[in-house]
Write a protein that holds these residues in place. Structure first.
Motif, mmCIF file in Angstrom:
data_model
loop_
_atom_site.group_PDB
_atom_site.id
_atom_site.type_symbol
_atom_site.label_atom_id
_atom_site.label_comp_id
_atom_site.label_asym_id
_atom_site.label_seq_id
_atom_site.Cartn_x
_atom_site.Cartn_y
_atom_site.Cartn_z
ATOM 1 N N MET A 1 -2.443 -5.948 11.697
ATOM 2 C CA MET A 1 -1.645 -4.712 11.595
ATOM 3 C C MET A 1 -0.443 -4.794 12.531
ATOM 4 O O MET A 1 -0.553 -5.269 13.656
ATOM 5 N N SER A 2 0.707 -4.345 12.048
ATOM 6 C CA SER A 2 1.910 -4.386 12.873
ATOM 7 C C SER A 2 1.867 -3.263 13.902
ATOM 8 O O SER A 2 1.127 -2.295 13.761
ATOM 9 N N ARG A 3 2.701 -3.430 14.949
ATOM 10 C CA ARG A 3 2.824 -2.358 15.947
ATOM 11 C C ARG A 3 3.175 -1.036 15.281
ATOM 12 O O ARG A 3 2.569 -0.006 15.535
ATOM 13 N N GLY A 4 4.198 -1.089 14.418
ATOM 14 C CA GLY A 4 4.640 0.132 13.742
ATOM 15 C C GLY A 4 3.521 0.734 12.909
ATOM 16 O O GLY A 4 3.352 1.955 12.870
ATOM 17 N N GLY A 5 2.740 -0.133 12.259
ATOM 18 C CA GLY A 5 1.616 0.335 11.443
ATOM 19 C C GLY A 5 0.576 1.039 12.297
ATOM 20 O O GLY A 5 0.007 2.063 11.896
ATOM 21 N N GLY A 435 10.578 -7.498 -7.735
ATOM 22 C CA GLY A 435 9.993 -7.654 -6.412
ATOM 23 C C GLY A 435 8.498 -7.407 -6.394
ATOM 24 O O GLY A 435 7.861 -7.229 -7.430
ATOM 25 N N GLN A 436 7.975 -7.414 -5.165
ATOM 26 C CA GLN A 436 6.545 -7.174 -4.966
ATOM 27 C C GLN A 436 6.158 -5.761 -5.352
ATOM 28 O O GLN A 436 6.876 -4.819 -5.040
ATOM 29 N N LEU A 437 5.004 -5.626 -5.933
ATOM 30 C CA LEU A 437 4.421 -4.310 -6.172
ATOM 31 C C LEU A 437 4.349 -3.564 -4.843
ATOM 32 O O LEU A 437 3.738 -4.035 -3.894
ATOM 33 N N LYS A 443 11.145 -10.280 -2.889
ATOM 34 C CA LYS A 443 11.237 -10.715 -4.284
ATOM 35 C C LYS A 443 10.363 -11.930 -4.599
ATOM 36 O O LYS A 443 10.198 -12.275 -5.763
ATOM 37 N N HIS A 444 9.857 -12.611 -3.578
ATOM 38 C CA HIS A 444 9.126 -13.861 -3.788
ATOM 39 C C HIS A 444 7.667 -13.534 -4.109
ATOM 40 O O HIS A 444 7.010 -12.832 -3.355
ATOM 41 N N LEU A 445 7.165 -14.044 -5.231
ATOM 42 C CA LEU A 445 5.810 -13.670 -5.636
ATOM 43 C C LEU A 445 4.728 -14.618 -5.109
ATOM 44 O O LEU A 445 3.550 -14.398 -5.363
ATOM 45 N N VAL A 446 5.112 -15.652 -4.367
ATOM 46 C CA VAL A 446 4.090 -16.508 -3.757
ATOM 47 C C VAL A 446 3.975 -16.230 -2.255
ATOM 48 O O VAL A 446 2.879 -16.107 -1.719
ATOM 49 N N TYR A 447 5.127 -16.118 -1.578
ATOM 50 C CA TYR A 447 5.106 -15.895 -0.133
ATOM 51 C C TYR A 447 5.791 -14.595 0.245
ATOM 52 O O TYR A 447 6.931 -14.346 -0.148
ATOM 53 N N GLY A 448 5.094 -13.794 1.013
ATOM 54 C CA GLY A 448 5.643 -12.525 1.472
ATOM 55 C C GLY A 448 4.507 -11.693 2.030
ATOM 56 O O GLY A 448 3.329 -12.032 1.859
ATOM 57 N N PRO A 449 4.855 -10.606 2.707
ATOM 58 C CA PRO A 449 3.835 -9.800 3.379
ATOM 59 C C PRO A 449 3.112 -8.916 2.375
ATOM 60 O O PRO A 449 3.748 -8.249 1.570
ATOM 61 N N SER A 450 1.802 -8.925 2.394
ATOM 62 C CA SER A 450 1.073 -7.999 1.529
ATOM 63 C C SER A 450 0.545 -6.856 2.382
ATOM 64 O O SER A 450 0.723 -6.827 3.591
ATOM 65 N N ASN A 451 -0.099 -5.902 1.729
ATOM 66 C CA ASN A 451 -0.642 -4.757 2.466
ATOM 67 C C ASN A 451 -2.005 -5.068 3.066
ATOM 68 O O ASN A 451 -2.886 -4.219 3.108
ATOM 69 N N HIS A 452 -2.204 -6.311 3.459
ATOM 70 C CA HIS A 452 -3.391 -6.696 4.222
ATOM 71 C C HIS A 452 -4.702 -6.372 3.543
ATOM 72 O O HIS A 452 -5.604 -5.808 4.143
ATOM 73 N N TYR A 453 -4.795 -6.757 2.313
ATOM 74 C CA TYR A 453 -6.061 -6.556 1.621
ATOM 75 C C TYR A 453 -7.128 -7.464 2.230
ATOM 76 O O TYR A 453 -8.277 -7.083 2.396
ATOM 77 N N PRO A 461 1.454 -12.134 -2.710
ATOM 78 C CA PRO A 461 1.333 -10.810 -2.079
ATOM 79 C C PRO A 461 1.239 -9.660 -3.081
ATOM 80 O O PRO A 461 0.597 -8.655 -2.806
ATOM 81 N N SER A 462 1.860 -9.833 -4.235
ATOM 82 C CA SER A 462 1.857 -8.736 -5.190
ATOM 83 C C SER A 462 0.479 -8.590 -5.837
ATOM 84 O O SER A 462 0.022 -7.474 -6.104
ATOM 85 N N ILE A 463 -0.199 -9.706 -6.050
ATOM 86 C CA ILE A 463 -1.576 -9.634 -6.557
ATOM 87 C C ILE A 463 -2.465 -9.015 -5.480
ATOM 88 O O ILE A 463 -3.295 -8.147 -5.756
#
Lengths: 504, 504
Positions: A1-5, A435-437, A443-453, A461-463
């Protein structure tokens, strides 16, 4: 979890302020860090913030306010935090906290201790400065190899970012030496010194947004170094088509901590094989290049998880006594970084291997498919990966043949350029215009931050976001996941198509 | 207003069915036409529909159902319509209808006439066939010049689309002749025969969506001809960087209706100057190429507004007696079309003039700025246009110098390629990842369909949509318009940046 989160979570649960600390050996250290959500200037979301004449949102617009927690927060030291915790009464801390706390016999309050928290807000617009140095390519000046590092620091920043800045300057020094011998790179090399990285990658993000067209069509690779030296051992992260190139280069440089050994020897011995991480995090300036524009990227450092991170103990003194007493690791990073850029800027055929990418994608698919146990079909992705494998092999053959042809002619020059265009642009296929859901800027569907599922699913990340959405019924949820799987499958197919360079 | 829009409007006002007709001289003609909203296969919105293994929405999903009116409609002839209208009693037709009706003394009902309307719905998936012929480029096979025309027709389709198909085949015949003489184009030429154009540009749209990566990075221009010959007189439409090329070519071809005159002579005499239309409509297959992917486009025809449009009178007989008795106009279109593609495929430096684009944008800005009378600021757009003018001039100089250099060397070959890349890709700068306000699939911010705020504003569709939004307060509305102006300004600046090829 991020600081802001964390702060946002406290706010939503009714807290009026937050004191934050991170357990660690430097008990007097106060770990700073931004609590802003997302990347880039909040006043110019999605477009480049320019000094004069650009569009800017107002500070009070909803889109801007949503980027910040509504309650104040303050980082404190472990020592201070433990003093406060020990003074609290009330129920014991929850079981799941006890592993992390040295003293598991603590209580959560409220009281009897009372804290006075005074917040003196100061909101102002600040000017930031990105600094660039360019070595113009002699043959293909319109192809860019970028080396980037940030320059702003929370405190002294001996590790973060000055170890990286030292390495960047050393690469420049080495190139200057080559240039005095007459060398000019085939492609353009750009050194980037970013500002305001610590405040949400503002310097790099705004520049990338401003230059999105030309980076999208011309950038060969972005090579990032942030905390170059945090301790011993190589920790490289990159997009998989660059794995072979890095591995190759580690064999050419002496290990900074073991005489007569190469970096490759020590790195693979330590990890029992080749260990390369990927770039789904948003923790340094590669994020906008890779996750917004699809530029193949690298992030390299020596050592990991250094204890003085973002504290006033991140000093020259710490570096001298702990991080890199002889500065050999700094030199090793400069060597790796400089050779990576040199090969990417000079190789007649770009040293990209998409077979590695296909392998990595196959591994991801197998992990996720096991996790979801047949609830959805991964066949669309598997089909695309199969196509990517086939194209990657064809391209490898084509590159081999072109490398073998010695004689230069107009047609050969164009043939190489055309193959390189395909190699360079293929990564852009992973971008999806929508972009990601739930996180459209990415916009990258392989690498990017997800909502930490699930911290183990640091890809697609979108999956991952679709899986973590629990607001829907099971049936709708599965339809959403399946749609995201289709989007990833089409993205991989776009990469295969771009690499092949044929119309259907 | 589109057919579908008319039916939807009737549905919203409580109609149970719609009979449609268009006033015209062929009183027995029944004008067919699709009532589907938007373009492309409704079951694969935003991605290419493939024969096997692709994602498809269900017929009953909301996104699919919204593309169709919920009430049935039937086209009828003028004769039938007038019979029905004459039989109605009740109030007189509204004043604003009377101009359009021959007999202004008509009444709107209800009754006493009663119509029986029987709707036998048949929903089925149909297979469509796009057909391609490719002449592979000898030097730059990865650059595409596309000639496209559709093949499906509502009836006999002598004009729509067979006059275009005849011209396409004639261009192919002429190229085959050149090829027998040894000619190969420098760049790849692709002949496209689209299916299902009449049902919402399905054939071209799906193919474009499927090939979006390679078209985006490799297509030089898309040259469309649909109803090639509808009568006398040249009616060309195109993106402005192609104006000069077309004008040049009209001087090289004899006019089909005036011996010893060129097409240029007659065309400019008829219009008292050069008259070129633009491509904001969604009325033929250029729409996905230009409005979704930003490929410079052309649409050409002879004659306009032919009376047998979409009726069973669009026959060989009509063509022989009215449209083109000697088929000279067909030959003229083939000549224009073939020479346009030839120049675009063979010129060492692409014959694009962005000065014309800047001029056109300046004109648009002045029209809109006068219309809005200072309620919003157009300075952002004017600034970008000024930058585009400057870059266009630099590029013109650069092209002139490169054309003058005769000797071919590796470096010259690459220099030309690099300049051509900038010329080709500049148009993509008009695309915005978020697309048009209210119509996201349409990504081009200069040309595309707006919500008909004013038929004279057939440019900057997203600004036009913002103006036509009347659901907001005046203040919010102006903020929305100003934001859209900023988006257009940034798009034009992206074009200037791409054309210049420099990072900021």
């Amino acid at each position: 979890m991020s600081r802001g989160g964390a702060v946002k979570g406290a706010e939503l649960r009714g807290a009026v302020a937050v004191l934050m600390y991170t357990e660690g050996e430097y008990v007097k250290g106060v770990e700073r860090g931004t609590v802003m959500k997302g990347v880039g200037d909040p006043l110019s979301p999605g477009w480049g913030s320019v000094m004069e004449g650009g569009e800017r949102l107002g500070r009070n617009e909803k889109e801007v306010e949503e980027r910040f927690p509504k309650i104040p927060s303050l980082p404190i030291s472990v020592e201070t935090a433990e003093g406060i915790l020990r003074s609290l009464e009330g129920p014991q801390v929850p079981l799941e906290w006890r592993d992390a706390l040295k003293n598991s016999n603590l209580r959560v309050g409220p009281g009897p201790t009372v804290l006075n928290f005074t917040y003196q807000g100061e909101e102002k617009n600040a000017k930031i400065h990105d600094v660039f140095a360019v070595i113009r390519g002699s043959e293909e000046p319109d192809r860019y190899v970028l080396l980037g590092n940030h320059r702003d620091a929370w405190t002294f920043g001996a590790v973060d970012p000055n170890s990286g800045t030292a390495a960047l300057l050393d690469v420049a020094r080495r190139y200057a030496f080559l240039m005095r011998l007459g060398w000019r790179p085939r492609r353009t090399i750009i050194f980037c010194s970013w500002d305001a990285e610590e405040f949400g990658m503002v310097g790099s993000t705004e520049w990338v947004e401003e230059n999105i067209m030309n980076l999208g069509s011309r950038a060969v690779a972005y090579l990032n170094v942030d905390c170059a030296v945090q301790g011993p051992g190589l920790f490289p992260s990159m997009t998989p088509q660059l794995d072979d190139l890095l591995t190759d280069i580690t064999k050419k440089i002496e290990d900074p901590d073991a005489a007569d050994k190469t970096i490759f020897d020590q790195w693979t011995a330590r990890n029992k094989g080749i260990n390369i991480q990927r770039l789904s995090g948003v923790d340094s300036d590669f994020a906008p290049f890779l996750q917004h524009v699809g530029v193949p990227s690298v992030d390299i450092y020596y050592g990991t998880d250094f204890p003085v991170y973002h504290t006033a103990f991140d000093s020259y003194d710490w570096m001298l006594n702990h991080g890199d007493p002889l500065f050999h690791r700094h030199a090793a990073v400069a060597g790796l970084w400089g050779l990576l850029a040199l090969r990417l800027a000079d190789d007649p055929i770009l040293p990209f291997n998409y077979h590695s990418y296909a392998m990595q994608l196959q591994e991801y698919t197998s992990v996720l498919s096991n996790k979801l146990e047949g609830r959805v079909s991964f066949t669309p992705i598997s089909t695309s990966i199969k196509n990517l494998f086939a194209v990657a092999q064809e391209v490898e053959e084509e590159a081999k043949n072109l490398r073998a042809e010695g004689v230069s002619s107009d047609l050969e020059v164009l043939k190489k350029r055309m193959l390189n265009d395909r190699l360079m642009l293929a990564e852009r296929g992973f971008l999806d215009v929508e972009g990601q859901l739930g996180n459209q800027w990415f916009k990258h569907l392989v690498y990017g931050p997800s909502n930490h599922y699930d911290s183990k699913v640091d890809f697609f990340p979108s999956i991952a976001n679709a899986i973590s959405q629990s607001t829907q019924t099971k049936r709708e949820n599965q339809a959403t996941i399946q749609h995201e799987i289709w989007r990833v499958a089409r993205a991989i197919q776009r990469v295969a198509n771009a690499l092949k360079g044929d119309l259907s």
